[in-house]
Scaffold this active site. Structure first.
Site, short mmCIF file in Angstrom:
data_model
loop_
_atom_site.label_atom_id
_atom_site.label_comp_id
_atom_site.label_asym_id
_atom_site.label_seq_id
_atom_site.Cartn_x
_atom_site.Cartn_y
_atom_site.Cartn_z
N HIS A 171 0.79 -1.45 0.02
CA HIS A 171 -0.03 0.07 -0.14
C HIS A 171 1.03 1.01 -0.14
O HIS A 171 1.74 1.12 0.23
CB HIS A 171 -0.88 0.04 1.15
N CYS A 201 3.87 4.93 5.55
CA CYS A 201 4.00 4.01 6.47
C CYS A 201 5.64 3.23 6.28
O CYS A 201 6.25 3.43 5.40
CB CYS A 201 3.23 2.59 5.82
N GLN A 251 -7.06 -2.78 9.73
CA GLN A 251 -8.40 -1.85 9.83
C GLN A 251 -9.47 -2.19 9.08
O GLN A 251 -9.14 -2.74 7.94
CB GLN A 251 -8.36 -0.24 9.84
N SER A 292 -5.64 5.87 10.06
CA SER A 292 -4.31 6.01 9.90
C SER A 292 -3.97 7.12 8.70
O SER A 292 -2.97 7.89 8.67
CB SER A 292 -3.42 4.75 9.40
N HIS A 297 -5.09 5.55 1.64
CA HIS A 297 -4.13 4.64 1.17
C HIS A 297 -4.98 4.46 -0.28
O HIS A 297 -6.04 4.35 -0.57
CB HIS A 297 -4.24 3.20 1.77
#
Length: 119
Positions: free
Chosen positions: A11, A69, A87, A110, A113
């Site tokens: 991702h 990330c 998630q 977060s 994405h």
């Protein structure tokens, strides 16, 4: 009942001022993230997705350079995971993809994405 099916995905994460943790490997103090709106993060991610889909950029290269990330150092690779480990919006999007497909924008706590299912 939970299945033991696993997927593997990479991702690209763009954090923004609404993200749960406003810091990343490329912005340890969170200065840029704290000044990035969710809309701006989505706009940037959509442009990156277009470049990847058109063949102008590779997913791995964009992830390595730009993902917020720590998986960036692996080209965005998160390794294999099953249900209940990510998630929910991220998990649902990944399991819905065919191998090699890239998701639309996925919104989690977060950040935003794009996800590529790799296995």
């Amino acid at each position: 009942m939970a299945s033991n099916q696993q997927v593997r995905a990479s991702h690209i994460l763009m954090k923004h001022q609404g993200s749960r943790r406003k810091a990343s490997w490329k912005d340890p103090d969170g200065r840029i993230i704290s000044n990035t709106t969710k809309e701006a993060a989505i706009t940037q991610l959509k442009a990156l997705r277009d470049d990847i889909l058109s063949g102008k950029s590779s997913f791995d290269e964009v992830a390595t350079r730009l993902s917020d990330c720590s998986s960036a150092k692996r080209g965005g690779d998160l390794g294999p995971f099953g249900r209940g480990q990510m998630q929910k919006p991220f998990e649902d999007a990944t399991f819905a993809l065919k191998i090699g497909e890239i998701s639309d924008i996925v919104d989690t706590d977060s950040g935003v994405h794009i996800i590529m299912r790799t296995a």
